[in-house]
Design an enzyme around this catalytic site. Structure first.
Site, short mmCIF file in Angstrom:
data_model
loop_
_atom_site.label_atom_id
_atom_site.label_comp_id
_atom_site.label_asym_id
_atom_site.label_seq_id
_atom_site.Cartn_x
_atom_site.Cartn_y
_atom_site.Cartn_z
N CYS A 40 0.80 -1.22 0.00
CA CYS A 40 0.00 0.00 0.00
C CYS A 40 0.83 1.27 0.00
CB CYS A 40 -0.96 -0.02 1.19
SG CYS A 40 -2.34 -1.18 0.96
N LYS A 69 -15.74 8.15 0.07
CA LYS A 69 -14.43 7.82 0.63
C LYS A 69 -14.48 6.54 1.45
CE LYS A 69 -12.90 12.64 0.86
NZ LYS A 69 -12.40 13.72 1.72
N ASP A 70 -15.44 5.68 1.17
CA ASP A 70 -15.57 4.44 1.91
C ASP A 70 -14.68 3.37 1.33
OD1 ASP A 70 -16.96 3.16 4.16
OD2 ASP A 70 -18.58 4.56 3.66
N HIS A 90 -8.12 -11.68 -14.76
CA HIS A 90 -7.60 -11.06 -15.97
C HIS A 90 -6.11 -10.79 -15.78
CE1 HIS A 90 -7.70 -8.84 -19.73
NE2 HIS A 90 -7.08 -7.84 -19.14
N SER A 91 -5.33 -11.02 -16.84
CA SER A 91 -3.90 -10.80 -16.77
C SER A 91 -3.43 -9.99 -17.97
CB SER A 91 -3.15 -12.14 -16.74
OG SER A 91 -3.39 -12.87 -17.93
N ASP A 108 -11.53 -5.09 2.54
CA ASP A 108 -12.56 -4.06 2.37
C ASP A 108 -13.97 -4.62 2.55
OD1 ASP A 108 -10.74 -2.08 1.93
OD2 ASP A 108 -10.88 -2.12 -0.25
#
Length: 342
Positions: free
Chosen positions: A13, A45-46, A135-136, A87
């Site tokens: 992060c 902003k959640d 997906h790549s 999340d």
């Protein structure tokens, strides 16, 4: 060893764009017609989006991916997945499905990619979800994460700005992840500290969320790249203030030493620049200030609930083996917005 250093250039992060940049961009996006079933969108902003499909069912949708912050591909996969799944728990939901997001150099050993995805798949299974595809794309650097869908009762959503005056604030994981990972990249972190940090980053917030189910949670968020203080600032939403007791905040002790040695992250300084004007420190060490601004990868939940309920929830969290602590209280709006004392 040289190959490993090329794999881990610094990520997690700490790779997030700064909050100030994002705020300016998001404020200019066209919003389109209002949808009454979109209960939580990007403008709040959640932690995730929530879309109501019936009176008792809503989808929770999120995605998260980033570059490696550890050398071992399997461990990186577990950390990235744990972070992405978080999340859903921060919104009060349960994980149902996940999709892989992969960026990988075509010339790199595909066994590395296999180990990353194995680690991610194991954490999705532990979360009780199903890995349903992905997906790549070919890229110059490795990046990995998940798009995750969960379910939540529309009447039991945890938003990040529902705090109330008098609430207690509980943090469920230790801080200092970004600083210790930075120290590790230059060979300064101890193996014991890295083991402890890795264990924290691969611990699902599922277990903290399960402890919350029999309590009235007013607000919740997971502490990630914007730091403890950055996410706390979002929780106050310009409407309330809070008092944080730095001495009660759970931290990795070795991170304090590395902070004193200025083994810091650029993302941490961006966090200080953005959130610092809302914070007043009193008798708090420089090292502790830096830890409170430190970007966390797969950090813990920051929970706001009635003060009288906090000791019982804290007991449950500790019984679950989590290093949780009551770290502060919510106040009526005053100046400064966030007061931090020792």
């Amino acid at each position: 060893m040289e190959k490993e250093k090329l794999f881990c250039k610094g990520g997690g992060c700490t790779a997030k764009l700064g909050a100030g940049i994002l705020s300016r961009i998001l404020s200019k996006l066209p919003q389109g017609p209002e949808d009454e079933n979109l209960l939580v969108g990007y403008d709040s902003k959640d932690d995730a989006a929530v879309y109501k499909v019936s009176d008792d069912i809503a989808f929770v949708q999120t995605l998260d991916f980033f570059p490696p912050m550890v050398d071992d591909p399997y461990t990186f996969g577990k950390i990235a997945a744990t972070n992405a799944l978080s999340d859903i728990y921060a919104m009060g939901g349960e994980v149902k499905t996940a999709l892989n997001i992969v960026c990988f150099p075509e010339k790199m050993d595909l066994n590395i990619l296999g180990e990353i995805m194995r680690g991610g798949a194991e954490k999705v299974i532990e979360a009780g979800g199903t890995l349903a595809g992905g997906h790549s794309i070919a890229d110059s650097d490795v990046k990995y994460g998940l798009s995750v869908t969960g379910l939540v009762n529309p009447n039991k959503i945890y938003t990040n700005n529902g705090v109330k005056p008098g609430d207690a604030l509980i943090l469920t994981k230790r801080l200092g992840v970004g600083i210790i990972c930075t120290a590790n990249r230059v060979g300064e972190a101890s193996s014991e500290a890295m083991e402890a940090v890795t264990d924290s980053m691969t611990t699902l917030n599922k277990y903290a969320a399960e402890c919350c189910r029999n309590f009235e949670i007013h607000a919740c968020t997971d502490v990630t790249g914007f730091s403890f203080l950055g996410h706390l600032h979002e929780m106050m939403d310009g409407q309330l203030s809070c008092h944080i007791y730095a001495g009660q905040v759970p931290v990795f002790e070795e991170a304090l030493r590395h902070a004193d040695e200025f083994l810091l992250t650029a993302a941490g300084q961006r966090n200080r620049n953005f959130t610092g004007p809302f914070v007043q420190f009193e008798d708090v060490s420089f090292a502790m200030e830096e830890i409170l601004f430190d970007p966390q990868t797969s950090g813990g939940l920051l929970i706001s609930l009635a003060k009288e309920d906090a000791p019982a929830l804290l007991d449950k969290l500790k019984d679950a083996g989590l290093p949780a602590e009551i770290v502060g209280e919510v106040l009526e709006k005053t100046e400064p917005e966030i007061l931090v004392t020792n």
